[in-house]
Scaffold this motif. Structure first.
Motif, PDB file in Angstrom:
ATOM      1  N   ILE A  68       0.813  -1.225   0.000  1.00 25.95           N
ATOM      2  CA  ILE A  68       0.000   0.000   0.000  1.00 25.95           C
ATOM      3  C   ILE A  68       0.843   1.269   0.000  1.00 25.95           C
ATOM      4  O   ILE A  68       0.333   2.346  -0.332  1.00 25.95           O
ATOM      5  N   CYS A  69       2.120   1.173   0.333  1.00 29.12           N
ATOM      6  CA  CYS A  69       2.961   2.369   0.306  1.00 29.12           C
ATOM      7  C   CYS A  69       3.201   2.887  -1.109  1.00 29.12           C
ATOM      8  O   CYS A  69       3.731   3.994  -1.285  1.00 29.12           O
ATOM      9  N   THR A  70       2.803   2.122  -2.117  1.00 31.76           N
ATOM     10  CA  THR A  70       2.822   2.641  -3.487  1.00 31.76           C
ATOM     11  C   THR A  70       1.738   3.692  -3.699  1.00 31.76           C
ATOM     12  O   THR A  70       1.789   4.455  -4.672  1.00 31.76           O
ATOM     13  N   SER A  71       0.765   3.763  -2.812  1.00 31.63           N
ATOM     14  CA  SER A  71      -0.347   4.716  -2.950  1.00 31.63           C
ATOM     15  C   SER A  71       0.150   6.154  -3.033  1.00 31.63           C
ATOM     16  O   SER A  71      -0.371   6.958  -3.812  1.00 31.63           O
ATOM     17  N   ALA A  72       1.142   6.485  -2.230  1.00 31.81           N
ATOM     18  CA  ALA A  72       1.664   7.855  -2.232  1.00 31.81           C
ATOM     19  C   ALA A  72       2.407   8.168  -3.517  1.00 31.81           C
ATOM     20  O   ALA A  72       2.424   9.317  -3.963  1.00 31.81           O
ATOM     21  N   LEU A  73       3.017   7.152  -4.125  1.00 29.87           N
ATOM     22  CA  LEU A  73       3.673   7.373  -5.419  1.00 29.87           C
ATOM     23  C   LEU A  73       2.625   7.668  -6.496  1.00 29.87           C
ATOM     24  O   LEU A  73       2.836   8.522  -7.356  1.00 29.87           O
ATOM     25  N   LEU A  74       1.480   7.000  -6.431  1.00 29.59           N
ATOM     26  CA  LEU A  74       0.373   7.332  -7.331  1.00 29.59           C
ATOM     27  C   LEU A  74      -0.036   8.789  -7.136  1.00 29.59           C
ATOM     28  O   LEU A  74      -0.288   9.512  -8.104  1.00 29.59           O
ATOM     29  N   ALA A  75      -0.122   9.199  -5.871  1.00 25.88           N
ATOM     30  CA  ALA A  75      -0.568  10.565  -5.569  1.00 25.88           C
ATOM     31  C   ALA A  75       0.386  11.600  -6.157  1.00 25.88           C
ATOM     32  O   ALA A  75      -0.045  12.593  -6.755  1.00 25.88           O
ATOM     33  N   VAL A  76       1.678  11.374  -5.993  1.00 29.79           N
ATOM     34  CA  VAL A  76       2.680  12.335  -6.458  1.00 29.79           C
ATOM     35  C   VAL A  76       2.744  12.383  -7.983  1.00 29.79           C
ATOM     36  O   VAL A  76       2.860  13.459  -8.588  1.00 29.79           O
ATOM     37  N   ASN A 133       8.174   3.227 -17.872  1.00 32.68           N
ATOM     38  CA  ASN A 133       9.373   2.633 -17.277  1.00 32.68           C
ATOM     39  C   ASN A 133       9.930   3.464 -16.127  1.00 32.68           C
ATOM     40  O   ASN A 133      10.347   2.928 -15.097  1.00 32.68           O
ATOM     41  N   GLU A 134       9.938   4.804 -16.293  1.00 30.92           N
ATOM     42  CA  GLU A 134      10.519   5.672 -15.253  1.00 30.92           C
ATOM     43  C   GLU A 134       9.778   5.534 -13.919  1.00 30.92           C
ATOM     44  O   GLU A 134      10.413   5.423 -12.854  1.00 30.92           O
ATOM     45  N   THR A 135       8.445   5.556 -13.960  1.00 30.26           N
ATOM     46  CA  THR A 135       7.686   5.440 -12.708  1.00 30.26           C
ATOM     47  C   THR A 135       7.689   4.007 -12.197  1.00 30.26           C
ATOM     48  O   THR A 135       7.651   3.771 -10.988  1.00 30.26           O
ATOM     49  N   ARG A 136       7.759   3.050 -13.102  1.00 32.32           N
ATOM     50  CA  ARG A 136       7.854   1.651 -12.682  1.00 32.32           C
ATOM     51  C   ARG A 136       9.128   1.409 -11.874  1.00 32.32           C
ATOM     52  O   ARG A 136       9.107   0.725 -10.847  1.00 32.32           O
ATOM     53  N   GLN A 137      10.231   1.976 -12.330  1.00 33.29           N
ATOM     54  CA  GLN A 137      11.489   1.809 -11.605  1.00 33.29           C
ATOM     55  C   GLN A 137      11.448   2.495 -10.241  1.00 33.29           C
ATOM     56  O   GLN A 137      12.019   1.990  -9.264  1.00 33.29           O
ATOM     57  N   MET A 138      10.776   3.653 -10.164  1.00 37.28           N
ATOM     58  CA  MET A 138      10.592   4.300  -8.868  1.00 37.28           C
ATOM     59  C   MET A 138       9.785   3.396  -7.931  1.00 37.28           C
ATOM     60  O   MET A 138      10.102   3.263  -6.748  1.00 37.28           O
ATOM     61  N   MET A 139       8.746   2.780  -8.470  1.00 42.84           N
ATOM     62  CA  MET A 139       7.909   1.877  -7.682  1.00 42.84           C
ATOM     63  C   MET A 139       8.728   0.705  -7.139  1.00 42.84           C
ATOM     64  O   MET A 139       8.642   0.354  -5.953  1.00 42.84           O
ATOM     65  N   ILE A 140       9.541   0.112  -7.983  1.00 43.11           N
ATOM     66  CA  ILE A 140      10.344  -1.036  -7.562  1.00 43.11           C
ATOM     67  C   ILE A 140      11.355  -0.616  -6.493  1.00 43.11           C
ATOM     68  O   ILE A 140      11.563  -1.329  -5.494  1.00 43.11           O
ATOM     69  N   ALA A 141      11.966   0.550  -6.672  1.00 47.71           N
ATOM     70  CA  ALA A 141      12.918   1.052  -5.668  1.00 47.71           C
ATOM     71  C   ALA A 141      12.214   1.296  -4.337  1.00 47.71           C
ATOM     72  O   ALA A 141      12.744   0.962  -3.265  1.00 47.71           O
ATOM     73  N   LEU A 142      11.020   1.870  -4.383  1.00 45.48           N
ATOM     74  CA  LEU A 142      10.236   2.133  -3.176  1.00 45.48           C
ATOM     75  C   LEU A 142       9.962   0.837  -2.419  1.00 45.48           C
ATOM     76  O   LEU A 142      10.145   0.750  -1.197  1.00 45.48           O
ATOM     77  N   LEU A 143       9.544  -0.196  -3.151  1.00 47.36           N
ATOM     78  CA  LEU A 143       9.241  -1.490  -2.527  1.00 47.36           C
ATOM     79  C   LEU A 143      10.483  -2.102  -1.889  1.00 47.36           C
ATOM     80  O   LEU A 143      10.427  -2.621  -0.762  1.00 47.36           O
ATOM     81  N   ASN A 144      11.597  -2.029  -2.585  1.00 47.92           N
ATOM     82  CA  ASN A 144      12.830  -2.610  -2.050  1.00 47.92           C
ATOM     83  C   ASN A 144      13.332  -1.872  -0.818  1.00 47.92           C
ATOM     84  O   ASN A 144      13.892  -2.484   0.100  1.00 47.92           O
ATOM     85  N   GLU A 145      13.128  -0.560  -0.776  1.00 48.71           N
ATOM     86  CA  GLU A 145      13.507   0.205   0.419  1.00 48.71           C
ATOM     87  C   GLU A 145      12.721  -0.269   1.636  1.00 48.71           C
ATOM     88  O   GLU A 145      13.284  -0.454   2.720  1.00 48.71           O
TER      89      GLU A 145
END
Length: 310
Positions: free
Chosen positions: A190-198, A210-222
Motif C-alpha cells: 500500500i505504500c505505493t499509494s503515495a507514489l500514485l498521488a505524487v 518505465n521511469e515510474t515503474r522503476q521508482m515503484m520497484i525502488a520504493l518497494l525494495n527500500e
C-alpha cells in the motif's frame, strides 16, 4: 455476536454489511450525511460479487452509545486511532476482541497504549472500496479478505471463534500465525499509494511507464530492507510477488490515500511512507524514494489539516 463497526467507510461498510446479513447484532459508527442516509434508507453496498442492502440498521455517531461489544472492528483511518481509543475502551467487556483493520503497521500498538493488550488482536483487510454517496459503499476490486491473528503468534480459542464468524458470514479470511509479517506484507504494497498521488497516475499508468515503474520497484525494495532490519519474517521473493500483484490490478485502480491527497483531504501519509522514513532512521536504512514522496506530499498534507501558511 454483538459487533461494533467503528467507521462505516469502504472497509467497515462492506464487512459490517456482510456480518449484519449473517444475523449478527451490528452497530455502525458513521457521521454526517452518510449517517443520516443510513438511518433513512439503510446501508447499500454495491459489489462485483453481489450487492447488499441492509435495512433497519443500528447506526450512531457516538461509540459510547454501544453497550459492551463482543467484537470491535476498527475501520477508521490510521490517524484517527488516537482520537477514538479511549471511547472504545469504554464499550468492552472482559472477553471483547478489538480487531484493527487499518493501513500501516502501528494500529495495534497505538490501541494498546490505552486499551488492555489482552483485547487486541492483529489484523488487516484486503479490499478496494469507497463511499460512493451517502449511505452507499462501492466495492470495486480485489476479493475482500480479513486476516487476523494473536500478536504473540499463538493459536487461541478466540481465533477459532472469529473463523466461525467469518465463515458463517461468507467473508474470506485467514487465521495467521505470524500477523506481524502479514501486516508488513500489506504495508509494503500500500505504500505505493503515495507514489500514485505524487505522479498523478493510476496503478496501470504507474506500471506502464518505465521511469515510474522503476521508482515503484525502488520504493518497494527500500521498505523490504527496513522490514529485514526490524526482523520481520518476509522472504526475499516477496517483492517480485508484489510487483506481480500490482501488474494484475485493474488499470484504473487507485487507493484511498491517493484519492485523499488529490482531493485535498487529510491522508494516512504519516502512517504509510512517513512510518517507513521514521523506521529507516531508527534502523539506519537509506530510503531516498520514500523520503522524496513524503516531502512532496507534506505541503499538501499540512494544507489539508489547516497547518500551512498564515
Amino acid at each position: 455476536m454483538k459487533i461494533a463497526v467503528i467507521g462505516t467507510g469502504g472497509v467497515g461498510g462492506y464487512f459490517g454489511a456482510k456480518l449484519a446479513q449473517a444475523d449478527n447484532e451490528v452497530t455502525f459508527i458513521a457521521r454526517g450525511a452518510h449517517l443520516e442516509a443510513i438511518r433513512e434508507n439503510g446501508l447499500l453496498v454495491k459489489s462485483v460479487y453481489g450487492d447488499m442492502h441492509i435495512t433497519n440498521v443500528n447506526a450512531t455517531d457516538k461509540i459510547t452509545d454501544i453497550n459492551k461489544a463482543d467484537l470491535v472492528l476498527v475501520a477508521v483511518k490510521a490517524w484517527q486511532i488516537k482520537e477514538i481509543r479511549e471511547e472504545i475502551n469504554h464499550i468492552l467487556h472482559s472477553n471483547s476482541i478489538v480487531l484493527p483493520l487499518q493501513n500501516g503497521v502501528l494500529a495495534a500498538d497505538e490501541l494498546a497504549e490505552v486499551i488492555p493488550a489482552k483485547h487486541i488482536m492483529g489484523g488487516l483487510c484486503r479490499i478496494f472500496s469507497l463511499i460512493e454517496a451517502p449511505g452507499v459503499v462501492n466495492h470495486v476490486g480485489f476479493k475482500p479478505e480479513i486476516v487476523f491473528g494473536e500478536r504473540n503468534g499463538s493459536l487461541s480459542t478466540r481465533m477459532g471463534k472469529l473463523t466461525q464468524l467469518f465463515e458463517h458470514a461468507g467473508v474470506a479470511h485467514k487465521a495467521s500465525r505470524d500477523i506481524e509479517a502479514d501486516v508488513w506484507k500489506k504495508f509494503i504494497f500500500i505504500c505505493t499509494s503515495a507514489l500514485l498521488a505524487v505522479t498523478k497516475t493510476t496503478y496501470g499508468e504507474l506500471r506502464e511507464l518505465n521511469e515510474t515503474r522503476q521508482m515503484m520497484i525502488a520504493l518497494l525494495n527500500e521498505i523490504y530492507a527496513v522490514s529485514q532490519k526490524k526482523g520481520v519474517n518476509i522472504k526475499p521473493n516477496f517483492i517480485d510477488k508484489t510487483i506481480e500483484v500490482i501488474d494484475s490490478v485493474a488499470y484504473d485502480s487507485t487507493s484511498s490515500l491517493t484519492r485523499d491527497v488529490w482531493e485535498g483531504k487529510p491522508s494516512e501519509i504519516d502512517y504509510q511512507n512517513g512510518t517507513v522514513v521514521k523506521l529507516a532512521e531508527q534502523y539506519g536504512v537509506d530510503v531516498p524514494v520514500n523520503r522524496f514522496i513524503c516531502n512532496c506530499i507534506l505541503p499538501m498534507e499540512l494544507k489539508a489539516r489547516g497547518k500551512f501558511g498564515g
